[in-house]
Scaffold this active site. Structure first.
Site, mmCIF file in Angstrom:
data_model
loop_
_atom_site.group_PDB
_atom_site.id
_atom_site.type_symbol
_atom_site.label_atom_id
_atom_site.label_comp_id
_atom_site.label_asym_id
_atom_site.label_seq_id
_atom_site.Cartn_x
_atom_site.Cartn_y
_atom_site.Cartn_z
ATOM 1 N N THR A 68 -80.435 -119.048 7.939
ATOM 2 C CA THR A 68 -81.766 -118.608 7.515
ATOM 3 C C THR A 68 -82.122 -119.036 6.099
ATOM 4 O O THR A 68 -83.302 -119.106 5.761
ATOM 5 C CB THR A 68 -81.887 -117.078 7.609
ATOM 6 O OG1 THR A 68 -80.928 -116.465 6.722
ATOM 7 C CG2 THR A 68 -81.648 -116.589 9.031
ATOM 8 N N ASP A 69 -81.128 -119.345 5.259
ATOM 9 C CA ASP A 69 -81.421 -119.592 3.842
ATOM 10 C C ASP A 69 -82.389 -120.745 3.632
ATOM 11 O O ASP A 69 -83.260 -120.688 2.758
ATOM 12 C CB ASP A 69 -80.125 -119.862 3.071
ATOM 13 C CG ASP A 69 -79.374 -118.592 2.722
ATOM 14 O OD1 ASP A 69 -79.872 -117.499 3.053
ATOM 15 O OD2 ASP A 69 -78.287 -118.688 2.125
ATOM 16 N N SER A 87 -76.363 -122.953 5.667
ATOM 17 C CA SER A 87 -77.590 -123.723 5.416
ATOM 18 C C SER A 87 -77.948 -123.838 3.941
ATOM 19 O O SER A 87 -78.769 -124.681 3.578
ATOM 20 C CB SER A 87 -78.764 -123.146 6.216
ATOM 21 O OG SER A 87 -79.245 -121.948 5.659
ATOM 22 N N THR A 89 -75.288 -118.077 9.781
ATOM 23 C CA THR A 89 -74.751 -116.733 9.988
ATOM 24 C C THR A 89 -74.589 -116.412 11.464
ATOM 25 O O THR A 89 -73.688 -115.671 11.854
ATOM 26 C CB THR A 89 -75.677 -115.691 9.328
ATOM 27 O OG1 THR A 89 -75.787 -115.990 7.933
ATOM 28 C CG2 THR A 89 -75.135 -114.281 9.492
#
Length: 325
Positions: A93-94, A60, A17
């Site tokens: 971040t995932d 990710s 992101t």
């Protein structure tokens, strides 16, 4: 008097992101280059000279062990280059907690390796990526930062091990077990870092680690099926404090007796899973400070170890306070 030269950093951009094009939650992750992102951070030049590399540029959620290994190789090569004072890794971040876990367990860094990312794309109002990137650059460039793998996010500094993404949308989505953040970026605060154990080897081929839910709608036969289809380990997503439903106990005991590494993890977003008498009875390992996704990475690294050795390593590395409760 000559000005002091800025330290040199390598920024490894992997997408996410922080480098997205678009707005809201329907954006294209990894679309922007690190050069483009740095143009919005003119103050970064006060802290470091920055070189770029992009092992890959993905959302990710699409990360695989092959991506982890590519990043691990890039970091290992960069750590060997004396001109770099530290590294910054921008990441989605995932699945950041899985990447952070792998790096924490398999690297022996001689310099800071600082991960960061964003929850809002750069074009969104209140985008958090520029601030997170600037703080990551500052931490990696600071001569007082010890070697190690860290996450800088939302004005906090986290350890890589014990990290978990605990919120889907908050600007600070991360938490860490057992003690939370190491420090804060305002004021700049990072306490002394404890001595780190030696790194674990990366397996020559990535073993399969099953993630099995154990809710009222799940059958314990799933554990036997995982073994039959080649799983080397299993992480159980259990209620509460990794509590094992009675109807699962026989299947778990059979699996561990046959050599399967079985980890008790929690479906709760935060909190450790501590040792319990059920572990001795069933042969399981408690997830300790690890989230379920992070426990899968650790289980993959330890699956080929002898049972007693992996018990010892797991207890020393992942159980808070050495497993004393």
């Amino acid at each position: 008097m000559a000005a002091t030269a800025c330290p040199r950093l390598l920024w490894l951009a992997t997408g996410g992101t922080v480098a997205a094009a678009g707005r809201g939650i329907a954006y294209r992750a990894g679309a922007l280059s690190p050069e483009t992102l740095l143009e919005a951070l003119p103050e970064a030049g006060r802290y470091a000279e920055i070189e770029f590399a992009a092992p890959y540029a993905i959302d990710s959620k699409d990360a695989t062990p092959q991506h982890w290994l590519r990043l691990h190789t890039a970091i290992t090569e960069a750590l060997a280059r004396p001109e770099f004072a530290g590294l910054v890794v921008s990441h989605g971040t995932d699945t950041l907690e899985e990447t952070a876990t792998l790096l924490a367990l398999t690297l022996a860094p001689t310099k800071p390796v600082v991960l960061t990312g964003a929850m809002r794309p750069p074009s969104e109002a209140g985008a958090d990526g520029p601030r997170n990137l600037l703080h990551a650059i500052r931490l990696a460039a600071d001569a007082d930062t010890p070697p190690g793998v860290f996450l800088v996010f939302g004005e906090e500094i986290f350890p890589a091990l014990g990290l978990r993404k605990a919120h889907t949308l908050a600007l600070q989505p991360f938490a860490a077990e057992p003690r939370g953040a190491l420090g804060t970026t305002f004021p700049w605060l990072l306490p002394p870092i404890e001595e780190r154990p030696s790194p674990l080897p990366i397996p020559p081929s990535w073993p399969r680690v099953a993630l099995l839910a154990a809710t009222a709608l799940d059958a314990p036969e799933a554990l036997r099926q995982a073994q039959e289809t080649g799983a080397a380990a299993a992480v159980l997503l259990l209620p509460g404090h990794g509590s094992v439903p009675e109807r699962w106990e026989a299947a778990i005991a059979d699996a561990t007796a046959s050599g399967l590494l079985v980890v008790r993890a929690s479906r709760c977003g935060q909190g450790p899973v501590l040792p319990h008498p059920v572990d001795e009875r069933l042969g399981t390992l408690p997830a300790g400070i690890l989230s379920a996704p992070a426990a899968r990475v650790a289980a993959a690294l330890l699956a080929s170890f002898a049972a007693q050795e992996r018990q010892t390593l797991w207890r020393a590395r992942f159980l808070p306070f050495g497993g004393d409760v």
